[in-house]
Design an enzyme around this catalytic site. Structure first.
Site, PDB file in Angstrom:
ATOM      1  N   ARG A  23       0.893  -1.061   0.041  1.00 49.58           N
ATOM      2  CA  ARG A  23       0.031   0.057   0.034  1.00 49.58           C
ATOM      3  C   ARG A  23       0.978   1.350  -0.018  1.00 49.58           C
ATOM      4  NH1 ARG A  23      -2.771  -1.082   5.496  1.00 49.58           N
ATOM      5  NH2 ARG A  23      -0.922  -1.702   5.894  1.00 49.58           N
ATOM      6  N   GLN A  46       1.681  26.082  15.728  1.00 48.63           N
ATOM      7  CA  GLN A  46       1.144  26.212  14.437  1.00 48.63           C
ATOM      8  C   GLN A  46       1.901  25.379  13.358  1.00 48.63           C
ATOM      9  OE1 GLN A  46       1.298  30.647  14.254  1.00 48.63           O
ATOM     10  NE2 GLN A  46       3.115  30.247  12.561  1.00 48.63           N
ATOM     11  N   ASN A  48       3.113  25.489   9.438  1.00 50.95           N
ATOM     12  CA  ASN A  48       3.045  26.380   7.776  1.00 50.95           C
ATOM     13  C   ASN A  48       3.542  25.583   6.796  1.00 50.95           C
ATOM     14  OD1 ASN A  48       2.744  28.450   9.877  1.00 50.95           O
ATOM     15  ND2 ASN A  48       4.869  28.698  10.044  1.00 50.95           N
ATOM     16  N   ARG A  59      14.168  31.304   0.509  1.00 47.82           N
ATOM     17  CA  ARG A  59      13.192  32.042   1.644  1.00 47.82           C
ATOM     18  C   ARG A  59      14.041  31.973   2.882  1.00 47.82           C
ATOM     19  NH1 ARG A  59       7.722  31.574   0.136  1.00 47.82           N
ATOM     20  NH2 ARG A  59       7.339  30.529  -1.546  1.00 47.82           N
ATOM     21  N   HIS A  62      15.130  33.857   8.172  1.00 44.71           N
ATOM     22  CA  HIS A  62      14.283  34.323   9.059  1.00 44.71           C
ATOM     23  C   HIS A  62      14.449  33.787  10.596  1.00 44.71           C
ATOM     24  CE1 HIS A  62      11.761  34.324   5.413  1.00 44.71           C
ATOM     25  NE2 HIS A  62      12.283  35.445   5.151  1.00 44.71           N
ATOM     26  N   LYS A  72      11.577  25.165  15.165  1.00 48.68           N
ATOM     27  CA  LYS A  72      10.951  24.830  13.846  1.00 48.68           C
ATOM     28  C   LYS A  72      11.267  23.266  13.678  1.00 48.68           C
ATOM     29  CE  LYS A  72      11.035  29.233  11.603  1.00 48.68           C
ATOM     30  NZ  LYS A  72      11.554  29.960  10.630  1.00 48.68           N
ATOM     31  N   HIS A 119      16.812  30.696  10.055  1.00 50.22           N
ATOM     32  CA  HIS A 119      16.245  29.386   9.121  1.00 50.22           C
ATOM     33  C   HIS A 119      16.294  30.052   7.933  1.00 50.22           C
ATOM     34  CE1 HIS A 119      13.054  26.881   7.587  1.00 50.22           C
ATOM     35  NE2 HIS A 119      13.979  26.116   7.471  1.00 50.22           N
ATOM     36  N   TYR A 132       6.552  23.033   7.975  1.00 52.97           N
ATOM     37  CA  TYR A 132       7.168  23.103   9.249  1.00 52.97           C
ATOM     38  C   TYR A 132       6.024  23.347  10.582  1.00 52.97           C
ATOM     39  CZ  TYR A 132       7.898  27.875   7.716  1.00 52.97           C
ATOM     40  OH  TYR A 132       7.640  29.250   7.105  1.00 52.97           O
ATOM     41  N   LYS A 167      12.150  41.716   0.758  1.00 55.95           N
ATOM     42  CA  LYS A 167      12.597  41.708   2.165  1.00 55.95           C
ATOM     43  C   LYS A 167      13.785  40.969   2.452  1.00 55.95           C
ATOM     44  CE  LYS A 167       9.696  39.861   5.057  1.00 55.95           C
ATOM     45  NZ  LYS A 167       8.769  39.778   6.168  1.00 55.95           N
ATOM     46  N   ASP A 168      13.864  39.689   1.954  1.00 58.70           N
ATOM     47  CA  ASP A 168      14.999  38.848   2.076  1.00 58.70           C
ATOM     48  C   ASP A 168      16.325  39.271   1.482  1.00 58.70           C
ATOM     49  OD1 ASP A 168      13.212  37.114   3.638  1.00 58.70           O
ATOM     50  OD2 ASP A 168      13.007  35.679   2.246  1.00 58.70           O
TER      51      ASP A 168
END
Length: 182
Positions: A23, A46, A48, A59, A62, A72, A119, A132, A167-168
């Site tokens: 399976r 949370q 994300n 990305r 941060h 994370k 990260h 994450y 921004k990055d």
């Protein structure tokens, strides 16, 4: 799950162990008891997901400043990425050191990023999806970052950066900072 220490203090590369048959497979990707045994935070607030359509999408780097710092647990669900973390804790013996990890949809690895680390990741494939878990709710006023091309970090990205947010691309260089990073 297999817990592998990294060269950076308190960061872990975790491999889940799929059990399969015709399976497909089943595997635990997070277990509060096993995380606790290794002294890791497992109270996530949370989850994300990011999707990047193009190879070379970057990305980060941060992080959230105190008191809203976050842990994370990062996993690549589709495609492949190189995840990069930087230790920002001034009292750490690995302060400002970084390490790279290849996370793919097939290697069953996930990265535990401790509080006090920046990260980032760059996509190695088109259509990369990353998920994450995060230990703290997002607090916009505590958001910060490092410029991915800051020579003080010495990061050699494994592929050309083709897509990066404004921004990055414009986080301050470490040499421009007057306050501690974290």
């Amino acid at each position: 799950m297999k817990f592998n220490q990294t060269s950076l203090n308190d960061a872990w590369l975790i491999e889940f162990e799929p059990r399969g048959d015709k399976r497909g497979y089943f595997a635990r990707t997070m277990c509060q008891e096993e995380f606790s045994t290794h002294g890791l935070i497992s109270d996530f607030q949370q989850q994300n997901t990011s999707f990047s359509a193009q190879r070379g999408t970057l990305r980060g780097l941060h992080y959230q400043r105190r008191p809203h710092a976050e842990v994370k647990l990062v996993r690549c669900l589709r495609g492949a990425i190189v995840d990069v973390i930087v230790d920002l804790r001034q009292d750490s013996s690995t302060y400002l050191q970084h390490q790279m990890f290849e996370l793919t949809d097939s290697n069953h690895r996930q990265l535990y990023v401790p509080s006090g680390f920046a990260h980032s990741f760059i996509t190695l494939t088109d259509d990369a999806e990353v998920s994450y878990l995060v230990s703290a709710s997002y607090h916009p006023e505590s958001e910060d970052g490092l410029r991915y091309c800051d020579e003080a970090l010495g990061i050699s990205w494994p592929t050309a950066v083709t897509v990066v947010s404004e921004k990055d691309a414009n986080w301050p260089l470490i040499s421009e900072r007057t306050e501690p990073l974290f």
